[in-house]
Design an enzyme around this catalytic site. Sequence first.
Site, PDB file in Angstrom:
ATOM      1  N   SER A 208     -21.772 104.095 -39.294  1.00 42.54           N
ATOM      2  CA  SER A 208     -21.893 105.442 -38.726  1.00 42.54           C
ATOM      3  C   SER A 208     -23.222 105.601 -37.998  1.00 42.54           C
ATOM      4  CB  SER A 208     -21.744 106.485 -39.832  1.00 42.54           C
ATOM      5  OG  SER A 208     -21.603 107.768 -39.269  1.00 42.54           O
ATOM      6  N   ASN A 209     -23.662 106.828 -37.769  1.00 44.59           N
ATOM      7  CA  ASN A 209     -24.943 107.084 -37.109  1.00 44.59           C
ATOM      8  C   ASN A 209     -25.561 108.353 -37.694  1.00 44.59           C
ATOM      9  OD1 ASN A 209     -23.959 109.432 -35.504  1.00 44.59           O
ATOM     10  ND2 ASN A 209     -22.587 107.847 -34.712  1.00 44.59           N
ATOM     11  N   TYR A 210     -26.685 108.802 -37.100  1.00 43.52           N
ATOM     12  CA  TYR A 210     -27.463 109.892 -37.720  1.00 43.52           C
ATOM     13  C   TYR A 210     -27.021 111.294 -37.308  1.00 43.52           C
ATOM     14  CZ  TYR A 210     -30.755 106.182 -38.945  1.00 43.52           C
ATOM     15  OH  TYR A 210     -31.327 105.067 -39.453  1.00 43.52           O
ATOM     16  N   SER A 211     -25.945 111.451 -36.578  1.00 38.73           N
ATOM     17  CA  SER A 211     -25.579 112.797 -36.091  1.00 38.73           C
ATOM     18  C   SER A 211     -25.304 113.748 -37.263  1.00 38.73           C
ATOM     19  CB  SER A 211     -24.345 112.707 -35.194  1.00 38.73           C
ATOM     20  OG  SER A 211     -23.906 114.004 -34.871  1.00 38.73           O
ATOM     21  N   ALA A 276     -21.134 112.003 -31.711  1.00 42.13           N
ATOM     22  CA  ALA A 276     -21.679 110.651 -31.597  1.00 42.13           C
ATOM     23  C   ALA A 276     -20.604 109.715 -32.157  1.00 42.13           C
ATOM     24  CB  ALA A 276     -22.979 110.547 -32.372  1.00 42.13           C
TER      25      ALA A 276
END
Length: 402
Positions: A208-211, A276
């Site tokens: 995943s990512n930091y959104s 994102a």
Amino acid sequence: MLTGKKIVLGITGSIAAYKAAYLCRALIKKGAEVQVVITPAGKEFITPVTLSALTQKPVVSEFFTANDGSWHSHVDLGLWADLMLIVPATASTIGKMANGIADNMLVTTYLSMKAPVFVAPAMDLDMYAHPSTQQNLEKLKSFGNQIIEPTVGPLASNLEGKGRMEEPDRIVEVLEAFFEKKGELISKKILITAGPTYEKIDPVRYISNYSSGKMGFALAEECASRGADVFLISGPVQLQTVHPHIQRINVESAEEMYRAALDYFPKMDLAILCAAVADYKPVHCAERKIKREAGENLTLELVPNPDIAAALGNNKTDRQRVVGFALETDDEIAHASEKLQKKKLDFIVLNSLREPGAGFQGDTNKITIINSKGMIKNFPLKSKKAVAADIMDTLRNEGYAY
Ligand code: PMT
């Protein structure tokens, strides 16, 4: 914009209460009808006589009129108003509003209010900065209330700092802008994607990512407050939606977000793609937890996810508009312009991780809007809420009818 608008003006016990008299006069001059509700402490700072003379209405402060027992209905006020304004708002009243402590007429009216609520805090700088006040203000924001931020300047305590109530003329401007934009998107349907996606590796792990979803949720609230019906497709985030005109569709993976977006898009006037989305996912999601093998590397094979923005850009009709975001770390304008073209977007909102305060997770962002006609418009660092308003204003001002 204020002609005929019914405004409940709540006044609390602050030295800035005298400014409420100027505010009353300015609102009435603009054609608004004002009903003052004042706390007992507020009356120590400004008299009801002054306020009822200005508004041509008796000021409400108690639940009953003592001599004849007549009842002042907070419920009726909640139904009557087009807007409630609490000016000045003390730390104490903000705390009561945030926690439902209905021990006076003003807070009871607030809890019954059906109309939008604006709050202009006024207090000493340390009281304003205290985590208790800040948490209460955050709570009010999460209820959908609008905070008219205090300014930095000399305070009644003789100290100088943030806590000075915004000037009445500026408050009037805020309300005028609110009523001007309120109906702008009525009957428009807007699709917004927000947050990250999770791409499963095995039952306990994902890519995943930091959104955080904050930017996309701010856009959803902004569009709904301008009258649109919003369809918010959100990846896994910790946020709540507030506005009743936001329909939220929760998804986890890029594939799920893609399917939901394609499903809803034919009925939409505009899509804003702020999520994102993970560009890649593992070829296989292991059925059981992948075990650590001593001393061995693990190789994950990834395949591309569908590109939601490109799919909508390619499928849009003449009446539909598609706005994308670009999150960049280098050569920002060139990369964003390339995405704008490739994905056939109407315009793209660039945010760069090189800019302090921009991008993931924080409450602020700094954007540049680029369109296919060569417009490149830079904006200063602002709250994500203000950035959302800038995006919607730019769409309108640049003539993107949809
Ligand atoms: O959520 P916050 O913490 O508030 O952070 C906000 C944000 C940084 C996530 C937001 O402002 C932002 O920049 N969102 C887009 C992030 C991104 O994925 O950018 P990109 O440059 O990789 O993608 C370009 C565009 O294509 C974006 O509109 C994206 O939503 C879209 N896209 C990308 C890949 C994909 N498979 N499908 C897509 O639709």
